[in-house]
Design a protein around this motif. Structure first.
Motif, PDB file in Angstrom:
ATOM      1  N   ASP A  49       0.834  -1.201   0.000  1.00 51.13           N
ATOM      2  CA  ASP A  49       0.000   0.000   0.000  1.00 51.13           C
ATOM      3  C   ASP A  49       0.869   1.253   0.000  1.00 51.13           C
ATOM      4  OD1 ASP A  49      -2.364  -1.433  -0.015  1.00 51.13           O
ATOM      5  OD2 ASP A  49      -2.708  -1.262   2.146  1.00 51.13           O
ATOM      6  N   TRP A  50       1.966   1.213   0.764  1.00 54.48           N
ATOM      7  CA  TRP A  50       2.888   2.360   0.774  1.00 54.48           C
ATOM      8  C   TRP A  50       3.455   2.604  -0.619  1.00 54.48           C
ATOM      9  CZ3 TRP A  50       6.271  -0.420   4.927  1.00 54.48           C
ATOM     10  CH2 TRP A  50       5.601  -0.455   6.145  1.00 54.48           C
ATOM     11  N   VAL A  51       3.870   1.506  -1.262  1.00 52.81           N
ATOM     12  CA  VAL A  51       4.492   1.630  -2.575  1.00 52.81           C
ATOM     13  C   VAL A  51       3.489   2.156  -3.599  1.00 52.81           C
ATOM     14  CG1 VAL A  51       5.626   0.371  -4.447  1.00 52.81           C
ATOM     15  CG2 VAL A  51       6.137  -0.213  -2.059  1.00 52.81           C
ATOM     16  N   ASP A  52       2.315   1.561  -3.625  1.00 52.49           N
ATOM     17  CA  ASP A  52       1.296   1.971  -4.607  1.00 52.49           C
ATOM     18  C   ASP A  52       0.933   3.438  -4.449  1.00 52.49           C
ATOM     19  OD1 ASP A  52       1.277  -0.624  -5.519  1.00 52.49           O
ATOM     20  OD2 ASP A  52      -0.558  -1.198  -4.447  1.00 52.49           O
ATOM     21  N   GLN A  53       0.757   3.882  -3.210  1.00 50.35           N
ATOM     22  CA  GLN A  53       0.340   5.261  -2.993  1.00 50.35           C
ATOM     23  C   GLN A  53       1.488   6.249  -3.213  1.00 50.35           C
ATOM     24  OE1 GLN A  53      -2.661   4.939  -3.489  1.00 50.35           O
ATOM     25  NE2 GLN A  53      -3.599   5.893  -1.699  1.00 50.35           N
ATOM     26  N   THR A  54       2.717   5.825  -2.944  1.00 50.06           N
ATOM     27  CA  THR A  54       3.865   6.684  -3.250  1.00 50.06           C
ATOM     28  C   THR A  54       3.998   6.874  -4.754  1.00 50.06           C
ATOM     29  OG1 THR A  54       5.044   5.972  -1.256  1.00 50.06           O
ATOM     30  CG2 THR A  54       6.354   6.959  -3.015  1.00 50.06           C
ATOM     31  N   ILE A  55       3.874   5.794  -5.497  1.00 50.04           N
ATOM     32  CA  ILE A  55       3.947   5.891  -6.964  1.00 50.04           C
ATOM     33  C   ILE A  55       2.811   6.754  -7.502  1.00 50.04           C
ATOM     34  CG2 ILE A  55       3.727   4.561  -9.099  1.00 50.04           C
ATOM     35  CD1 ILE A  55       5.249   2.292  -7.681  1.00 50.04           C
ATOM     36  N   ALA A  56       1.613   6.579  -6.928  1.00 51.51           N
ATOM     37  CA  ALA A  56       0.472   7.395  -7.356  1.00 51.51           C
ATOM     38  C   ALA A  56       0.727   8.869  -7.062  1.00 51.51           C
ATOM     39  CB  ALA A  56      -0.796   6.922  -6.653  1.00 51.51           C
ATOM     40  N   GLY A  57       1.317   9.153  -5.903  1.00 55.21           N
ATOM     41  CA  GLY A  57       1.627  10.537  -5.549  1.00 55.21           C
ATOM     42  C   GLY A  57       2.678  11.136  -6.464  1.00 55.21           C
ATOM     43  N   LEU A  58       3.725  10.372  -6.768  1.00 61.85           N
ATOM     44  CA  LEU A  58       4.750  10.847  -7.698  1.00 61.85           C
ATOM     45  C   LEU A  58       4.156  11.099  -9.088  1.00 61.85           C
ATOM     46  CD1 LEU A  58       7.688   8.458  -6.701  1.00 61.85           C
ATOM     47  CD2 LEU A  58       7.613  10.933  -6.343  1.00 61.85           C
ATOM     48  N   SER A  59       3.285  10.213  -9.527  1.00 64.22           N
ATOM     49  CA  SER A  59       2.653  10.357 -10.841  1.00 64.22           C
ATOM     50  C   SER A  59       1.809  11.624 -10.905  1.00 64.22           C
ATOM     51  CB  SER A  59       1.783   9.130 -11.148  1.00 64.22           C
ATOM     52  OG  SER A  59       2.555   7.945 -11.154  1.00 64.22           O
ATOM     53  N   ASP A  60       1.024  11.872  -9.861  1.00 59.47           N
ATOM     54  CA  ASP A  60       0.196  13.086  -9.826  1.00 59.47           C
ATOM     55  C   ASP A  60       1.071  14.338  -9.819  1.00 59.47           C
ATOM     56  OD1 ASP A  60      -1.995  11.464  -9.753  1.00 59.47           O
ATOM     57  OD2 ASP A  60      -2.576  11.936  -7.693  1.00 59.47           O
ATOM     58  N   LEU A  61       2.173  14.285  -9.077  1.00 62.08           N
ATOM     59  CA  LEU A  61       3.074  15.426  -8.984  1.00 62.08           C
ATOM     60  C   LEU A  61       3.673  15.753 -10.357  1.00 62.08           C
ATOM     61  CD1 LEU A  61       3.903  16.927  -6.307  1.00 62.08           C
ATOM     62  CD2 LEU A  61       6.077  15.737  -6.485  1.00 62.08           C
ATOM     63  N   VAL A  62       4.134  14.718 -11.041  1.00 64.08           N
ATOM     64  CA  VAL A  62       4.759  14.921 -12.357  1.00 64.08           C
ATOM     65  C   VAL A  62       3.730  15.365 -13.391  1.00 64.08           C
ATOM     66  CG1 VAL A  62       5.972  13.756 -14.247  1.00 64.08           C
ATOM     67  CG2 VAL A  62       6.630  13.301 -11.868  1.00 64.08           C
ATOM     68  N   GLN A  63       2.529  14.810 -13.301  1.00 62.70           N
ATOM     69  CA  GLN A  63       1.487  15.150 -14.270  1.00 62.70           C
ATOM     70  C   GLN A  63       1.151  16.643 -14.251  1.00 62.70           C
ATOM     71  OE1 GLN A  63      -2.034  12.793 -13.811  1.00 62.70           O
ATOM     72  NE2 GLN A  63      -2.886  13.392 -15.793  1.00 62.70           N
ATOM     73  N   SER A  64       1.209  17.248 -13.068  1.00 64.05           N
ATOM     74  CA  SER A  64       0.879  18.668 -12.966  1.00 64.05           C
ATOM     75  C   SER A  64       2.107  19.575 -13.095  1.00 64.05           C
ATOM     76  CB  SER A  64       0.186  18.945 -11.620  1.00 64.05           C
ATOM     77  OG  SER A  64       1.037  18.608 -10.538  1.00 64.05           O
ATOM     78  N   PHE A  65       3.285  18.971 -13.272  1.00 65.36           N
ATOM     79  CA  PHE A  65       4.526  19.741 -13.400  1.00 65.36           C
ATOM     80  C   PHE A  65       4.666  20.268 -14.823  1.00 65.36           C
ATOM     81  CE2 PHE A  65       9.276  19.742 -14.009  1.00 65.36           C
ATOM     82  CZ  PHE A  65       9.530  20.810 -13.160  1.00 65.36           C
ATOM     83  N   GLU A  66       4.857  21.565 -14.941  1.00 63.02           N
ATOM     84  CA  GLU A  66       4.881  22.180 -16.276  1.00 63.02           C
ATOM     85  C   GLU A  66       6.282  22.312 -16.853  1.00 63.02           C
ATOM     86  OE1 GLU A  66       2.803  25.869 -15.899  1.00 63.02           O
ATOM     87  OE2 GLU A  66       0.837  24.901 -15.604  1.00 63.02           O
ATOM     88  N   GLY A  67       7.303  22.009 -16.074  1.00 61.42           N
ATOM     89  CA  GLY A  67       8.666  22.129 -16.566  1.00 61.42           C
ATOM     90  C   GLY A  67       9.182  20.836 -17.184  1.00 61.42           C
TER      91      GLY A  67
END
Length: 499
Positions: A49-67
């Motif tokens: 669960d830690w791994v899945d949610q960390t990956i999901a959080g990283l994915s969301d962070l990158v998706q909204s990153f404009e650089g």
């Protein structure tokens, strides 16, 4: 602009911070995961669960990153301490992780004292055998689940498992290893003596590294899933309290931290490992190279407040619940709360003690109970402050982070009860910021963590003690200290009626 990511793996959620080279938080994402509590005193989580949610959080962070994602140069980690993750020969998880707030291991703590000896344990690890630490959990699995223990080829702590899944490299760093009760804290190596005495194969102890050490890069698979560059450097990170200290500037002598998360922590910087607190507080390796920190713990700090809200004011949010506490005078109209709802650690190492409201009468309203909860949590934190003071530490200024730093009334209360200036930071991100700072330092952005702190951390507000409140609280604190010895036997007798 250059960026780093700080991953803060907490007990209830993982928080992922994107921080630029000036210490500004460009974005943050939080993902929750469940707690598994099958019996009273048990506390577990599924590591995946830690791994899945960390990956999901990283994915969301990158998706909204404009650089350009190549500008995100590094990732580091903060993690909940002491949790046991057992891995087999293929580094697959053998059972749910047993967490820091699990208290099933009383007999295993006794076994450690009987076989190693309390004094020898303190000499090697500088800590006492507590139910929350990792070694008693290893022995519990060895004693109660031998078929699982026989398959174990490695153990790691929560953030180490997440980092392994991002890099496929297995390590543990010193600040978290110090909380296992298997590390020779001064020598910075695993204790072969303790392993031998307790019949534990030292080969299950992972390779040790420094908190700012680069341990690899993210795998191509993680790069594809998250959108991060495969060249993103990964740094070891640190225990949540060590990272909270870094993220609050606790980087030199005289600096003290109060952190109110699920648990509460009073943490002070130590330049060396030579002081003797007799095991009254934790003594761990810092995530800063070659220094240490001492720490007292309130097991249910923020958890006491969330328990109270969920049980008695479920329809209110925290702001609404605490809106009226300033209309109640110091002392909550003669009502005292002890935050022992899951047992206690400092100064009472007691898994059977339970919380109480003392002094209830018909005049008390929800606002009185709410203030009493805040005061009781802070009295418990002050227990640790007083231990430090009695051992010669000067504490006239503290940094406050966590839930207790988000409410002005509580910040003032901390200043009054601890009788010290309380400082609130402008960008209070605690352990997540500390993890980001380790990545920034590891990447070579700064020549020291202190230089990094000078750039990243700024003071927002200072709360001075109010003399009249200090006087009132000093009287109330003496009464608070009487509650534990008065209720210890009662709590013990009530244990047979618990499910």
């Amino acid at each position: 602009m250059k960026y780093v990511i700080g991953v803060d793996l907490g007990t209830s959620a993982v928080k992922v911070l994107l921080v630029n080279q000036h210490g500004e938080v460009a974005n943050e994402v939080s993902k929750e995961y469940p707690l598994i509590q099958e019996k009273s005193g048990y506390s577990e989580q599924d590591p995946d669960d830690w791994v899945d949610q960390t990956i999901a959080g990283l994915s969301d962070l990158v998706q909204s990153f404009e650089g350009d994602t190549a500008e995100i140069e590094g990732i580091s980690f903060s993690g909940q301490m002491h949790g046991l993750v057992l891995l087999d020969e293929n580094h697959e998880v053998l059972r749910n992780a047993i967490l820091w707030n699990d208290t099933r291991t009383t007999k295993e703590c006794e076994e450690i004292y009987e076989r190693v000896g309390k004094e020898r344990l303190l000499e090697i690890t500088k800590n006492t055998a507590l139910q929350g630490l990792t070694l008693p959990k290893i022995l519990w699995v060895k004693n109660h689940e031998p078929e699982i223990f026989e398959k174990a080829r490695a153990f790691v702590l929560p953030k180490d498992y997440v980092r392994y899944q991002l890099t496929k490299k297995l390590h543990m760093e010193y600040s978290d290893a110090a909380g296992t009760l298997l590390l020779d804290v001064n020598e910075k190596k695993w204790s072969s003596e303790i392993c031998r005495i307790l019949d534990i194969d030292p080969q299950i102890c992972p390779q040790l590294v420094g908190s700012h050490d680069k341990v690899g890069t993210i795998t191509s698979e993680i790069s594809k899933v998250t959108g991060l560059s495969s060249a993103t450097c990964v740094f070891a990170g640190g225990a949540d309290n060590a990272c909270g200290a870094i993220g609050s500037g606790i980087l030199k002598d005289g600096k003290t931290l109060i952190s109110t998360g699920t648990s509460g922590v009073v943490l002070s910087y130590e330049a060396n490992g030579n002081k003797d607190f007799g095991g009254k507080v934790h003594y761990f390796n810092h995530a800063v190279p070659d220094v240490y920190y001492t720490m007292g713990v309130t097991l249910a700090a923020g958890y006491s407040l969330s328990w109270f809200k969920d049980t008695f004011a479920k329809d209110r949010d925290f702001n609404e619940l605490l809106a009226d506490v300033d209309s109640v005078s110091a002392g909550s109209n003669g009502l005292i709360f002890t935050p022992y709802i899951v047992g206690e650690r400092t100064p009472h190492v007691d898994s059977t003690i339970r919380g109480s409201f003392i002094g209830m009468d018909a005049s008390h309203e929800v606002k009185h109970f709410a203030r009493a909860v805040l005061e009781g949590i802070t009295f418990s934190l002050n227990d640790s402050v007083e231990i430090f003071r009695k051992n010669g530490k000067k504490i006239d200024e503290v940094i406050s982070i966590g839930g207790g730093a988000k409410n002005e009334s509580w910040l003032q209360m901390q200043a009054d009860i601890v009788n010290a200036k309380v400082i609130k930071l402008k960008s209070e991100q605690g352990p997540g910021m500390g993890a980001a700072m380790l990545a920034a330092y590891g990447n070579g952005w700064f020549s020291s963590l202190q230089d990094c702190a000078d750039e990243f951390l700024k003071v927002d507000q200072i709360y001075e003690p109010i003399p009249s409140n200090v006087k009132t609280y000093q009287k109330l604190y003496k009464i608070y200290q009487m509650v534990y010895p008065s209720t210890k036997e009662l709590s013990m007798k009530l244990m047979e009626f618990r499910d």
